[in-house]
Scaffold this motif. Structure first.
Motif, mmCIF file in Angstrom:
data_model
loop_
_atom_site.group_PDB
_atom_site.id
_atom_site.type_symbol
_atom_site.label_atom_id
_atom_site.label_comp_id
_atom_site.label_asym_id
_atom_site.label_seq_id
_atom_site.Cartn_x
_atom_site.Cartn_y
_atom_site.Cartn_z
ATOM 1 N N LEU A 1 -6.679 50.092 79.603
ATOM 2 C CA LEU A 1 -5.792 49.320 80.482
ATOM 3 C C LEU A 1 -6.492 48.875 81.762
ATOM 4 O O LEU A 1 -6.220 47.783 82.281
ATOM 5 N N ILE A 2 -7.370 49.686 82.291
ATOM 6 C CA ILE A 2 -8.014 49.329 83.555
ATOM 7 C C ILE A 2 -9.345 48.611 83.350
ATOM 8 O O ILE A 2 -9.988 48.210 84.324
ATOM 9 N N ASP A 3 -9.738 48.398 82.102
ATOM 10 C CA ASP A 3 -10.954 47.662 81.798
ATOM 11 C C ASP A 3 -10.683 46.163 81.954
ATOM 12 O O ASP A 3 -9.855 45.602 81.229
ATOM 13 N N PRO A 4 -11.340 45.486 82.897
ATOM 14 C CA PRO A 4 -11.029 44.065 83.127
ATOM 15 C C PRO A 4 -11.388 43.164 81.958
ATOM 16 O O PRO A 4 -10.885 42.032 81.868
ATOM 17 N N ASP A 5 -12.237 43.636 81.048
ATOM 18 C CA ASP A 5 -12.686 42.797 79.935
ATOM 19 C C ASP A 5 -11.962 43.089 78.628
ATOM 20 O O ASP A 5 -12.165 42.373 77.637
ATOM 21 N N ASP A 6 -11.123 44.121 78.626
ATOM 22 C CA ASP A 6 -10.412 44.483 77.398
ATOM 23 C C ASP A 6 -9.198 43.567 77.227
ATOM 24 O O ASP A 6 -8.391 43.437 78.152
ATOM 25 N N PRO A 7 -9.036 42.928 76.061
ATOM 26 C CA PRO A 7 -7.866 42.067 75.850
ATOM 27 C C PRO A 7 -6.538 42.814 76.004
ATOM 28 O O PRO A 7 -5.505 42.184 76.293
ATOM 29 N N ALA A 8 -6.554 44.141 75.810
ATOM 30 C CA ALA A 8 -5.336 44.937 75.979
ATOM 31 C C ALA A 8 -5.192 45.473 77.392
ATOM 32 O O ALA A 8 -4.267 46.232 77.667
ATOM 33 N N GLY A 9 -6.078 45.086 78.304
ATOM 34 C CA GLY A 9 -6.050 45.598 79.664
ATOM 35 C C GLY A 9 -5.075 44.865 80.563
ATOM 36 O O GLY A 9 -4.585 43.774 80.242
ATOM 37 N N ILE A 10 -4.819 45.459 81.710
ATOM 38 C CA ILE A 10 -3.859 44.921 82.677
ATOM 39 C C ILE A 10 -4.198 43.492 83.077
ATOM 40 O O ILE A 10 -3.313 42.649 83.250
#
Length: 296
Positions: free
Chosen positions: A266-275
């Motif tokens: 969630l806090i990963d800026p590059d993850d499509p599932a992130g915030i």
């Protein structure tokens, strides 16, 4: 003593020298700005409740001064004193007041509570958000605050409400109900914090009863909703990303491994599932304010 209005990174009982205020200060300020609609509604309610001209206001546990400056704008005849036990946050208050042309009416006072209650003086309106619960004897703290209220004045305590929610129950990351489990851990940590405070006294959180026992009249409560629907703009997303990062760090030894993995995503800026990238992120919470008047 720091109430940290708009934030959840409580520091009472910590050595403030071990905190990075260059990081935490802006985060608290952004959180308070995000909660601006709640603070404005509560302040307007206080304006309705005051039975006299408001010449002096105390913001006790003022944090970075967002509410202090708001109160100065809503009560243009009043001097506002931001009271806090963290000098770095008082400096942010002074900077904020200067940027808004409020230097002549917003001043700061360093105070460590409960020992420095008497030093802050009386006021027509006393606002204290998420601060009294950081003092071991909450009932005693309310009595001390009530003594500072001038006749016709109001004491307002922002304590309690509803916890932050920002994701659907099933967010597609591990087991459903991540935010509910995170809140359980947060409440356990809160209980441990209260038990560790100096002179801690177990007290039922009946804030209206405490206000009445302190000699004030007409104790009542109202709850104000913060509702920022999806899709969020970038600034609240950034605040939420940082907030979950703080919570993840604080709860790392209490959460299951799969929940920690979900929070990391969630806090990963590059993850499509992130915030920062998902489309279903929102901000929903509520703040309860308890207030009473000194009639005599």
């Amino acid at each position: 003593m720091t109430g940290h209005q708009g934030g959840t990174a409580h520091t009472q009982g910590h050595d403030h020298t071990d905190l990075d205020w260059n990081v935490l200060g802006p985060h608290l300020e952004q959180g308070a700005e995000l909660s601006g609609p709640v603070h404005r509604q509560a302040a307007e309610w206080m304006r309705e409740r005051t039975g006299r001209a408001v010449r002096r206001i105390l913001d006790v546990g003022s944090g970075p001064g967002v509410v202090s400056c708001l109160l100065a704008q809503l009560f243009p005849e009043a001097e506002v004193v931001a009271v806090d036990g963290t000098e770095e946050l008082l400096e942010r208050t002074r900077d904020r007041a200067a940027r808004r042309g409020l230097t002549d009416r917003v001043t700061t006072r360093y105070a460590e509570l409960p020992g420095d209650f008497a030093s802050v003086g009386e006021a027509d309106l006393i606002w204290s958000s998420k601060t009294v619960h950081h003092l071991g004897d909450q009932r005693g703290a309310v009595r001390e605050l009530a003594r500072l209220v001038r006749p016709g004045g109001v004491l307002a305590l922002a304590e309690g409400g509803l916890p932050l929610n920002c994701l659907p129950y099933n967010a597609g990351l591990g087991r459903p109900g991540l935010m509910a489990r995170l809140e359980v851990v947060n409440r356990e940590a809160f209980t441990a914090m209260r038990e560790a405070l100096p002179d801690s006294v177990e007290t039922v959180d009946d804030w209206r009863a405490m206000l009445t026992e302190a000699g004030l009249d007409g104790a009542t409560s109202r709850t104000f909703l913060l509702d920022l629907p999806a899709p969020l703009d970038t600034p609240p997303r950034r605040w939420l990303q940082a907030e979950l990062g703080h919570r993840c760090g604080a709860a790392a030894d209490r959460l299951a491994g799969d929940d920690l993995v979900a929070l990391d995503r969630l806090i990963d800026p590059d993850d499509p599932a992130g915030i920062m990238r998902r489309s279903d992120v929102f901000v929903l919470s509520a703040q309860t304010v308890h207030s009473a008047v000194r009639t005599g």
